[in-house]
Design an enzyme around this catalytic site. Structure first.
Site, PDB file in Angstrom:
ATOM      1  N   SER A  35       6.656   4.182   5.872  1.00 35.30           N
ATOM      2  CA  SER A  35       7.082   2.534   5.300  1.00 35.30           C
ATOM      3  C   SER A  35       7.379   2.722   3.700  1.00 35.30           C
ATOM      4  O   SER A  35       6.416   3.378   2.916  1.00 35.30           O
ATOM      5  CB  SER A  35       6.348   1.620   5.514  1.00 35.30           C
ATOM      6  OG  SER A  35       6.576   0.251   4.931  1.00 35.30           O
ATOM      7  N   GLY A  60       8.021  -2.897   4.225  1.00 31.37           N
ATOM      8  CA  GLY A  60       7.169  -4.004   4.525  1.00 31.37           C
ATOM      9  C   GLY A  60       8.001  -5.276   4.577  1.00 31.37           C
ATOM     10  O   GLY A  60       8.692  -5.388   3.304  1.00 31.37           O
ATOM     11  N   GLY A  86       5.288  -3.717  -5.471  1.00 28.14           N
ATOM     12  CA  GLY A  86       5.167  -4.968  -5.513  1.00 28.14           C
ATOM     13  C   GLY A  86       5.684  -5.709  -4.254  1.00 28.14           C
ATOM     14  O   GLY A  86       5.930  -6.669  -4.036  1.00 28.14           O
ATOM     15  N   LEU A  87       5.623  -4.580  -3.240  1.00 27.79           N
ATOM     16  CA  LEU A  87       6.033  -5.147  -1.871  1.00 27.79           C
ATOM     17  C   LEU A  87       7.555  -6.012  -1.646  1.00 27.79           C
ATOM     18  O   LEU A  87       7.873  -6.719  -1.097  1.00 27.79           O
ATOM     19  CB  LEU A  87       4.982  -6.066  -1.178  1.00 27.79           C
ATOM     20  CG  LEU A  87       3.641  -5.239  -0.968  1.00 27.79           C
ATOM     21  CD1 LEU A  87       2.601  -6.186  -0.779  1.00 27.79           C
ATOM     22  CD2 LEU A  87       3.768  -4.232   0.194  1.00 27.79           C
ATOM     23  N   CYS A 144      -3.096  -5.721   1.961  1.00 26.79           N
ATOM     24  CA  CYS A 144      -2.707  -6.704   1.108  1.00 26.79           C
ATOM     25  C   CYS A 144      -3.745  -7.600   0.626  1.00 26.79           C
ATOM     26  O   CYS A 144      -4.789  -7.841   1.439  1.00 26.79           O
ATOM     27  CB  CYS A 144      -1.448  -7.306   1.556  1.00 26.79           C
ATOM     28  SG  CYS A 144      -0.264  -6.454   2.704  1.00 26.79           S
ATOM     29  N   ASN A 207      -3.166   4.213   3.915  1.00 25.39           N
ATOM     30  CA  ASN A 207      -2.042   3.907   3.012  1.00 25.39           C
ATOM     31  C   ASN A 207      -2.265   4.704   1.509  1.00 25.39           C
ATOM     32  O   ASN A 207      -2.851   5.488   1.440  1.00 25.39           O
ATOM     33  CB  ASN A 207      -2.159   2.363   2.622  1.00 25.39           C
ATOM     34  CG  ASN A 207      -0.967   1.589   2.410  1.00 25.39           C
ATOM     35  OD1 ASN A 207      -0.218   2.029   1.371  1.00 25.39           O
ATOM     36  ND2 ASN A 207      -0.478   0.467   3.069  1.00 25.39           N
ATOM     37  N   GLY A 258      -0.369  11.015   4.761  1.00 20.77           N
ATOM     38  CA  GLY A 258      -0.872  11.230   3.339  1.00 20.77           C
ATOM     39  C   GLY A 258      -0.596  12.631   2.597  1.00 20.77           C
ATOM     40  O   GLY A 258      -1.110  13.586   3.217  1.00 20.77           O
ATOM     41  N   THR A 281       6.021   9.820   0.304  1.00 19.05           N
ATOM     42  CA  THR A 281       6.419  10.363  -0.903  1.00 19.05           C
ATOM     43  C   THR A 281       7.662  11.663  -0.941  1.00 19.05           C
ATOM     44  O   THR A 281       8.432  11.539  -1.955  1.00 19.05           O
ATOM     45  CB  THR A 281       5.453  10.892  -2.037  1.00 19.05           C
ATOM     46  OG1 THR A 281       4.498   9.537  -2.021  1.00 19.05           O
ATOM     47  CG2 THR A 281       5.669  11.137  -3.337  1.00 19.05           C
TER      48      THR A 281
HETATM   49  C1  LIG Z   1       7.332   3.715  -3.521  1.00 15.42           C
HETATM   50  C2  LIG Z   1       6.458   3.426  -2.083  1.00 15.42           C
HETATM   51  C3  LIG Z   1       6.507   2.111  -1.385  1.00 15.42           C
HETATM   52  C4  LIG Z   1       5.603   1.833  -0.584  1.00 15.42           C
HETATM   53  N1  LIG Z   1       5.537   0.727   0.261  1.00 15.42           N
HETATM   54  C5  LIG Z   1       5.030   0.695   1.469  1.00 15.42           C
HETATM   55  C6  LIG Z   1       5.110  -0.738   2.153  1.00 15.42           C
HETATM   56  O1  LIG Z   1       6.118  -1.435   1.930  1.00 15.42           O
HETATM   57  N2  LIG Z   1       4.237  -0.945   3.248  1.00 15.42           N
HETATM   58  C7  LIG Z   1       3.401   0.122   3.532  1.00 15.42           C
HETATM   59  O2  LIG Z   1       2.575  -0.262   4.609  1.00 15.42           O
HETATM   60  N3  LIG Z   1       3.297   1.389   2.606  1.00 15.42           N
HETATM   61  C8  LIG Z   1       4.097   1.519   2.036  1.00 15.42           C
HETATM   62  N4  LIG Z   1       3.866   2.494   1.308  1.00 15.42           N
HETATM   63  C9  LIG Z   1       2.762   3.695   1.579  1.00 15.42           C
HETATM   64  C10 LIG Z   1       3.447   4.787   2.390  1.00 15.42           C
HETATM   65  O3  LIG Z   1       3.933   4.414   3.452  1.00 15.42           O
HETATM   66  C11 LIG Z   1       2.370   5.974   2.587  1.00 15.42           C
HETATM   67  O4  LIG Z   1       1.187   5.211   3.241  1.00 15.42           O
HETATM   68  C12 LIG Z   1       1.564   6.454   1.258  1.00 15.42           C
HETATM   69  O5  LIG Z   1       2.652   6.724   0.410  1.00 15.42           O
HETATM   70  C13 LIG Z   1       1.061   7.695   1.780  1.00 15.42           C
HETATM   71  O6  LIG Z   1       1.998   8.780   2.200  1.00 15.42           O
HETATM   72  P1  LIG Z   1       2.673   9.934   1.348  1.00 15.42           P
HETATM   73  O7  LIG Z   1       1.470  10.589   0.584  1.00 15.42           O
HETATM   74  O8  LIG Z   1       3.484  10.858   2.203  1.00 15.42           O
HETATM   75  O9  LIG Z   1       3.591   8.993   0.335  1.00 15.42           O
HETATM   76  C14 LIG Z   1       4.802   2.916  -0.121  1.00 15.42           C
HETATM   77  C15 LIG Z   1       4.496   4.084  -0.753  1.00 15.42           C
HETATM   78  C16 LIG Z   1       5.283   4.385  -1.786  1.00 15.42           C
HETATM   79  C17 LIG Z   1       5.658   5.673  -2.395  1.00 15.42           C
END
Ligand SMILES: Cc1cc2nc3c(=O)[nH]c(=O)nc-3n(C[C@H](O)[C@H](O)[C@H](O)COP(=O)(O)O)c2cc1C
Length: 321
Positions: A35, A60, A86-87, A144, A207, A258, A281
């Site tokens: 997400s 989200g 900021g969602l 949140c 997250n 992660g 990411t």
């Molecule tokens: C730019 C960005 C926006 C994100 N938006 C959301 C979101 O809307 N809802 C959510 O549950 N997690 C959101 N995440 C968290 C990611 O889904 C994930 O849990 C987190 O980045 C860790 O994984 P990664 O290290 O592979 O990025 C966001 C992450 C990033 C970098």
């Protein structure tokens, strides 16, 4: 010593079964785009063969559209990145009307990431999604601020997390419910058990980590929102432990999330007990990474003489030496 290819003679990477069951769902492979890092999925359709992914989780979705945080919203950090988006999202109704019809054209399981600022918001978003076709399930983002409880995050307190899961479970009659946990918990096992007991079908762990990057010359934050969420390879060792703790505590599937960048990272999470993983990411540097990891995983399994994910899942050895 026998080479892997000799030991696997007569078999090929095509014989590796990458499919995984998450509750009643069967995904073609364990790689899911996370997400917030894969838009609503449709934006990536011209770049990625969506039908090769295990699934994708939407940005989200909230009851009302949200404009998001002021720029700058992203900032690179050593081995990672900070974000404070900021969602921002179009709101659940616009998602159903504008994005979902397009998404339905692709053969990929789509999971709607849901969030709100109070319990009623979460429930209402799910109710609206229940009437729509083309979704495989919901992922509840409980990291949140709960406005009714003075900004305290739903995801930090097992009782509040259980309450919101119970309410969402009642609303989600048609589809599986996954709950995405915050990494900021005192006891991951306790939190995982609290949420699983309320009927979650799977847990997503975890997250981003609240963090800051400042510039002492300007004396300002590098993010418009002041603080942000840390993600990327820097967090993988921390989240890996949380996944292990969650897997030890509950029976339902755990999705590890992660810092995944390579197929070896995926195997690490599966070793700790994860049934599937999500990739966040890393999609920023290579939008096709989730598709590519599926293919790489098949070869890695074959080289390790593994033909099914269950042959590795949770087989972590605790003996020393
Ligand atoms: C730019 C960005 C926006 C994100 N938006 C959301 C979101 O809307 N809802 C959510 O549950 N997690 C959101 N995440 C968290 C990611 O889904 C994930 O849990 C987190 O980045 C860790 O994984 P990664 O290290 O592979 O990025 C966001 C992450 C990033 C970098």
């Amino acid at each position: 010593m026998t080479s892997p290819s000799a030991a696997n003679s007569g078999r090929s990477p095509a014989d590796v079964d990458l499919s995984v069951a998450i509750g009643a769902l069967r995904l073609r492979n364990p790689i899911i785009a996370a997400s917030g890092t894969f838009g609503y999925g449709v934006e990536f359709a011209h770049l990625v063969a969506l039908d090769r992914l295990g699934g994708l989780v939407t940005k989200g979705l909230s009851l009302q559209p949200i404009e998001g945080a002021p720029a700058p919203r992203l900032c690179e950090t050593p081995s990672g990145m900070l974000n404070a988006v900021g969602l921002q999202n179009v709101g659940v109704r616009a998602f159903v009307e504008q994005k979902l019809p397009e998404l339905r054209k692709f053969d990929v399981p789509v999971f709607a990431n849901v969030f709100g600022y109070c319990q009623e918001d979460y429930v209402e978003v799910i109710r609206i999604l229940e009437d729509a076709d083309g979704l495989s399930g919901y992922e509840l983002n409980i990291s949140c601020p709960n406005v009714k409880k003075g900004g305290l995050q739903f995801g930090n307190d097992p009782e509040t997390a259980a309450e919101i899961t119970r309410a969402a479970r009642k609303a989600a009659l048609k589809r599986p419910l996954w709950v995405k946990l915050s990494p900021l918990v005192a006891d991951m096992g306790l939190m995982a058990r609290a949420v699983a007991a309320e009927g979650a079908d799977a847990l997503t762990v975890a997250n981003t980590y609240p963090a800051m990057v400042v510039d002492h010359r300007t004396r300002k934050s590098r993010l418009g929102n002041m603080t942000g969420g840390l993600s990327g390879p820097a967090i993988k060792p921390i989240t890996l432990r949380l996944v292990w703790e969650a897997c030890k505590a509950i029976e339902i599937p755990v999705l590890g999330l992660g810092g995944i960048e390579t197929a070896n990272d995926v195997l690490d999470y599966i070793l700790m007990g994860a049934t599937a993983v999500q990739v966040g990411t890393a999609s920023f540097t290579d939008p096709r990474i989730s598709e590519r990891l599926g293919a790489e995983l098949r070869n890695l399994f074959f080289d390790d003489k593994l033909f099914n994910i269950s042959e590795l899942r949770g087989r972590f050895l605790t003996e020393i030496g």
